[in-house]
Design a protein around this motif. Structure first.
Motif, PDB file in Angstrom:
ATOM      1  N   ALA A 148      10.931 -16.937  42.427  1.00 15.90           N
ATOM      2  CA  ALA A 148      11.127 -16.479  43.804  1.00 15.90           C
ATOM      3  C   ALA A 148      11.118 -14.956  43.883  1.00 15.90           C
ATOM      4  CB  ALA A 148      12.433 -17.037  44.357  1.00 15.90           C
ATOM      5  N   ALA A 162       7.743 -13.450  44.326  1.00 15.36           N
ATOM      6  CA  ALA A 162       6.946 -14.149  45.319  1.00 15.36           C
ATOM      7  C   ALA A 162       5.849 -13.275  45.931  1.00 15.36           C
ATOM      8  CB  ALA A 162       7.841 -14.701  46.424  1.00 15.36           C
ATOM      9  N   TRP A 163       6.195 -12.037  46.242  1.00 12.72           N
ATOM     10  CA  TRP A 163       5.228 -11.175  46.931  1.00 12.72           C
ATOM     11  C   TRP A 163       4.565 -10.163  45.991  1.00 12.72           C
ATOM     12  CZ3 TRP A 163       3.606 -11.716  51.957  1.00 12.72           C
ATOM     13  CH2 TRP A 163       4.318 -12.653  52.725  1.00 12.72           C
ATOM     14  N   TYR A 182       1.573 -24.353  43.894  1.00 14.87           N
ATOM     15  CA  TYR A 182       1.049 -23.507  44.963  1.00 14.87           C
ATOM     16  C   TYR A 182      -0.181 -22.736  44.527  1.00 14.87           C
ATOM     17  CZ  TYR A 182       4.544 -24.309  48.529  1.00 14.87           C
ATOM     18  OH  TYR A 182       5.295 -24.877  49.500  1.00 14.87           O
ATOM     19  N   TRP A 235       0.687 -21.488  54.894  1.00 15.14           N
ATOM     20  CA  TRP A 235       1.831 -21.404  55.803  1.00 15.14           C
ATOM     21  C   TRP A 235       3.010 -22.241  55.327  1.00 15.14           C
ATOM     22  CZ3 TRP A 235       2.976 -17.888  59.308  1.00 15.14           C
ATOM     23  CH2 TRP A 235       1.940 -17.054  59.760  1.00 15.14           C
ATOM     24  N   TRP A 256       3.930 -22.337  52.351  1.00 17.15           N
ATOM     25  CA  TRP A 256       4.588 -21.396  51.437  1.00 17.15           C
ATOM     26  C   TRP A 256       5.329 -20.319  52.232  1.00 17.15           C
ATOM     27  CZ3 TRP A 256       4.487 -16.190  50.214  1.00 17.15           C
ATOM     28  CH2 TRP A 256       4.962 -15.828  48.951  1.00 17.15           C
ATOM     29  N   LEU A 257       4.676 -19.784  53.252  1.00 13.24           N
ATOM     30  CA  LEU A 257       5.285 -18.717  54.051  1.00 13.24           C
ATOM     31  C   LEU A 257       6.535 -19.212  54.781  1.00 13.24           C
ATOM     32  CD1 LEU A 257       2.075 -17.063  55.544  1.00 13.24           C
ATOM     33  CD2 LEU A 257       3.746 -15.930  54.072  1.00 13.24           C
ATOM     34  N   ASN A 315       8.748 -21.311  53.899  1.00 14.09           N
ATOM     35  CA  ASN A 315       9.711 -21.930  52.994  1.00 14.09           C
ATOM     36  C   ASN A 315      11.132 -21.685  53.493  1.00 14.09           C
ATOM     37  OD1 ASN A 315      11.531 -22.186  50.646  1.00 14.09           O
ATOM     38  ND2 ASN A 315       9.629 -22.662  49.590  1.00 14.09           N
ATOM     39  N   ASP A 366      18.780 -15.596  47.245  1.00 15.41           N
ATOM     40  CA  ASP A 366      18.072 -15.322  45.999  1.00 15.41           C
ATOM     41  C   ASP A 366      16.866 -16.225  45.786  1.00 15.41           C
ATOM     42  OD1 ASP A 366      19.731 -13.300  45.398  1.00 15.41           O
ATOM     43  OD2 ASP A 366      21.014 -14.432  43.998  1.00 15.41           O
ATOM     44  N   ASN A 367      16.930 -17.424  46.357  1.00 12.80           N
ATOM     45  CA  ASN A 367      15.838 -18.367  46.141  1.00 12.80           C
ATOM     46  C   ASN A 367      14.705 -18.206  47.153  1.00 12.80           C
ATOM     47  OD1 ASN A 367      17.026 -19.658  43.965  1.00 12.80           O
ATOM     48  ND2 ASN A 367      18.302 -20.893  45.341  1.00 12.80           N
ATOM     49  N   ALA A 368      14.864 -17.255  48.051  1.00  7.17           N
ATOM     50  CA  ALA A 368      13.900 -17.154  49.137  1.00  7.17           C
ATOM     51  C   ALA A 368      12.528 -16.791  48.599  1.00  7.17           C
ATOM     52  CB  ALA A 368      14.363 -16.104  50.135  1.00  7.17           C
ATOM     53  N   THR A 369      11.517 -17.477  49.130  1.00  6.24           N
ATOM     54  CA  THR A 369      10.140 -17.020  48.933  1.00  6.24           C
ATOM     55  C   THR A 369       9.574 -16.838  50.335  1.00  6.24           C
ATOM     56  OG1 THR A 369       9.332 -19.285  48.906  1.00  6.24           O
ATOM     57  CG2 THR A 369       9.854 -18.304  46.776  1.00  6.24           C
ATOM     58  N   GLY A 370       8.281 -16.746  50.432  1.00  4.78           N
ATOM     59  CA  GLY A 370       7.656 -16.729  51.742  1.00  4.78           C
ATOM     60  C   GLY A 370       8.164 -15.636  52.666  1.00  4.78           C
ATOM     61  N   LEU A 371       8.153 -15.927  53.950  1.00  4.24           N
ATOM     62  CA  LEU A 371       8.537 -14.921  54.943  1.00  4.24           C
ATOM     63  C   LEU A 371       9.994 -14.524  54.799  1.00  4.24           C
ATOM     64  CD1 LEU A 371       6.676 -16.145  58.162  1.00  4.24           C
ATOM     65  CD2 LEU A 371       6.105 -14.215  56.698  1.00  4.24           C
ATOM     66  N   ARG A 402      11.693 -14.106  52.100  1.00  9.79           N
ATOM     67  CA  ARG A 402      11.735 -13.060  51.077  1.00  9.79           C
ATOM     68  C   ARG A 402      11.184 -11.750  51.640  1.00  9.79           C
ATOM     69  NH1 ARG A 402      13.957 -11.699  46.160  1.00  9.79           N
ATOM     70  NH2 ARG A 402      14.027 -13.922  45.736  1.00  9.79           N
ATOM     71  N   LEU A 403      10.127 -11.841  52.404  1.00  8.62           N
ATOM     72  CA  LEU A 403       9.534 -10.634  53.001  1.00  8.62           C
ATOM     73  C   LEU A 403      10.540  -9.957  53.928  1.00  8.62           C
ATOM     74  CD1 LEU A 403       6.813  -9.054  53.102  1.00  8.62           C
ATOM     75  CD2 LEU A 403       6.287 -10.316  55.183  1.00  8.62           C
TER      76      LEU A 403
END
Lengths: 294, 300
Positions: free
Chosen positions: A62, A65-66, A258, B128, B130-131, B133, B138-143, B145-146
């Motif tokens: 995670a 991720a980016w 993914y 999307w 993925w975005l 999610n 801490d586990n955030a991915t996608g938007l 996390r952004l």
């Protein structure tokens, strides 16, 4: 001033401001910033697709991720290609005949509904046009029974037939609107010369139709390629098009890979994107006729 | 008489294959579908004719419309349509307005704003999903996390996992895909307004803003109407995006088209057909007045 403006208005580049006011300069900068901001926003999914597709398993946390891939690998791409290649082939075998047959039918319909009219042509046109708007859910159950009843082979052959049939309204609409812009005199001249309907169509109308053929072919190609609804009802993972295969790849396992599905999404979108990039003008032509009816 | 046949015969002959196909596959099947929706065909045995099927009138409809589950689908569909329509119109209109006056690299902006239209909902659903999610922290991915990365952590949310408004998250990718299309429509509208009209308003001393408000915008009403129709009827058919982002079994993001698919998977053809018929009625309420309006305009 007004005189020059009026003259400018009739020439090719009518709106160019001569003297730049500082207020405009500021406004312009803001405008470009706003446009650029939206550009970035629209491209975010593209960044994610590309970056994720090149990531190895080590980057699948995670926190990264980016981030760009720590190591650029092609594993996802080869996995996606192995999984999707047969389905991409089937999609091609489906959309090419489907769009060619649709275009021919649409052209004939458009011709007789605009330039070789018969009594009740407008009613017939409206009757056909309505088919464009129906939610296919409203015919799906009997269609399923019909297809099974006739014994059509599941997969590509059935899908070709369905895309041709349900493409009739839009292709007819695009051709009809286009043919209405051909001067009546050209067709009438043929009639006076004693040319029959088919000869007029063949030697006068058809040669003028190349642009709308391109528009219709692109439209049908794109919508058949991107279709998922018919695919999921009338084909299976073994004989279905790429949208179905991609959805299985992306949603198949509990632990989604993914990387591979994003590479797959790019592969599955490549044909329509290439068409969009190379023939964008005609692509937009189809969009416009799909909405502005007449 | 013979002359009439020679005049009308060939064109009618040429169009008849299409007319027959549309007649059977659109109108004929709608009729059969309506009948099926009024039967008790709820089991696999009945769909293959191994068990008798009985006519039950509108019973399936009353049951569907009375059930919490289907009402949830209808509510979702309404919410999705409002957000999708509003978002696509807002962005599409704004982009067209920004690009109306000469802009350098206009073609680049236009092509990039429009390109998502060429991608299938299934392919865009992959990214999307993925975005959007739902993990946060801490586990955030996608938007999510952004949002953390740019200091907007408070915006993190569960996206489509919210049972009440989760469906609006599915509208985000739809807006992403269709705003460019609305832009193209409005841009064509802006460009279709004669320059003389703008000049006349300027000569009369109108400011740029007044010019748009009083002269340009009113001319765009027909474009707005067709944009609403296109997005509206696309939105009512939403299916692919949900299949690809949140999976059909998710209650949060259920809509009628998904119900229709699920009923069919359970061989409940009667309810499946009834949902299809309800969708048709909803779309017809939107489309028929529009088609009538267009036909009238055309005759004038």
């Amino acid at each position: 001033m007004a005189v020059t403006d009026a003259r400018e208005a009739t020439t090719a580049a009518p709106r160019r401001r001569r003297e730049i006011d500082p207020r405009y300069a500021l406004g312009r900068t803001v405008k470009y910033l706003v446009l650029f901001f939206f550009l970035v926003l629209v491209l975010i999914p593209v960044y994610v697709l590309l970056v994720t597709s090149f990531k190895g398993s080590g980057d699948a946390t995670a926190a990264r991720a980016w981030a760009l891939p720590s190591e650029w690998v092609l594993d996802n791409w080869s996995e996606a290609w192995t999984t999707l290649a047969p389905a991409i082939g089937r999609s091609l075998m489906m959309v090419v005949p489907a769009s060619i047959i649709s275009a021919i039918l649409g052209s004939m319909n458009g011709f007789v509904l605009s330039r070789w009219r018969f009594k009740g042509a407008d009613v017939v046109f409206t009757v056909i046009l309505f088919g464009m708007f129906i939610p296919y859910q409203a015919v799906m159950i009997p269609l399923l029974q019909l297809v099974l009843g006739i014994g059509l082979p599941s997969g590509v052959p059935t899908l070709i037939i369905l895309h041709v049939i349900y493409g009739i309204p839009i292709t007819t609409l695009i051709f009809r609107n286009y043919y209405q812009s051909i001067p009546t005199e050209m067709v009438e001249a043929g009639r006076v010369d004693g040319a029959g309907m088919l000869r007029t169509y063949w030697s006068i109308v058809l040669p003028l139709s190349i642009p709308s053929f391109v528009v219709v072919l692109i439209w049908q190609f794109t919508s058949a390629w991107n279709d998922f609804l018919f695919a999921v009802f009338f084909s299976s993972a073994q004989n279905g098009p790429v949208t179905l295969a991609l959805n299985n790849l992306a949603n198949g396992s509990i632990l989604a890979n993914y990387g591979a599905s994003m590479a797959g999404a790019i592969l599955a979108s490549a044909p329509t994107l290439i068409v969009y990039i190379l023939l964008g003008k005609y692509f937009i032509g189809g969009l416009m006729s799909g909405s502005v009816k007449g | 008489m013979l002359r009439d046949i020679r005049r009308w015969g060939p064109p009618v002959l040429l169009i008849s294959p299409s007319l027959v196909l549309v007649g059977v596959f659109v109108y004929g099947l709608i009729a059969v579908n309506t009948y099926t929706s009024m039967t008790d065909m709820h089991t696999a045995a009945q769909t293959t004719g191994r068990a008798p099927v009985q006519f039950v009138g509108l019973a399936n409809y009353w049951e569907l419309l009375g059930s919490d589950s289907f009402q949830h689908s209808l509510k979702n569909l309404g919410l999705y349509t409002v957000v999708f329509l509003g978002g696509a119109l807002l962005f599409g209109f704004m982009w067209a307005w920004l690009l109306d006056r000469p802009v350098r690299y206009e073609g680049v902006f236009r092509s990039i704003y429009l390109f998502p239209m060429a991608v299938s909902f299934i392919a865009s659903g992959v990214v999307w999903r993925w975005l959007l999610n739902a993990n946060t922290g801490d586990n955030a991915t996608g938007l999510n996390r952004l949002f953390q990365m740019v200091g907007l952590s408070f915006l993190q949310n569960g996206w489509w996992n919210n049972v009440n408004v989760g469906i609006t998250a599915i509208a985000i990718p739809a807006i992403w895909q269709l705003s460019g299309y609305i832009m193209a429509l409005f841009l064509a509208g802006f460009r279709g307004i004669p320059e003389e009209l703008r000049e006349a308003a300027r000569v009369d001393g109108a400011s740029e803003f007044q010019l748009y408000r009083m002269v340009v915008f009113p001319q765009l009403t027909p474009i707005l109407l067709s944009a609403v129709i296109v997005i509206g009827h696309m939105s009512l058919k939403v299916f692919d995006l949900i299949m690809s982002i949140s999976k059909p079994a998710n209650y949060q993001t259920k809509v009628p088209a998904i119900d229709m698919f699920l009923f069919k998977s359970q061989y409940d053809y009667a309810n499946s057909a009834a949902v299809g018929a309800i969708l048709l009625v909803i779309v017809a309420v939107l489309i028929v007045p529009y088609l009538v309006h267009v036909a009238r305009e055309g005759r004038r």
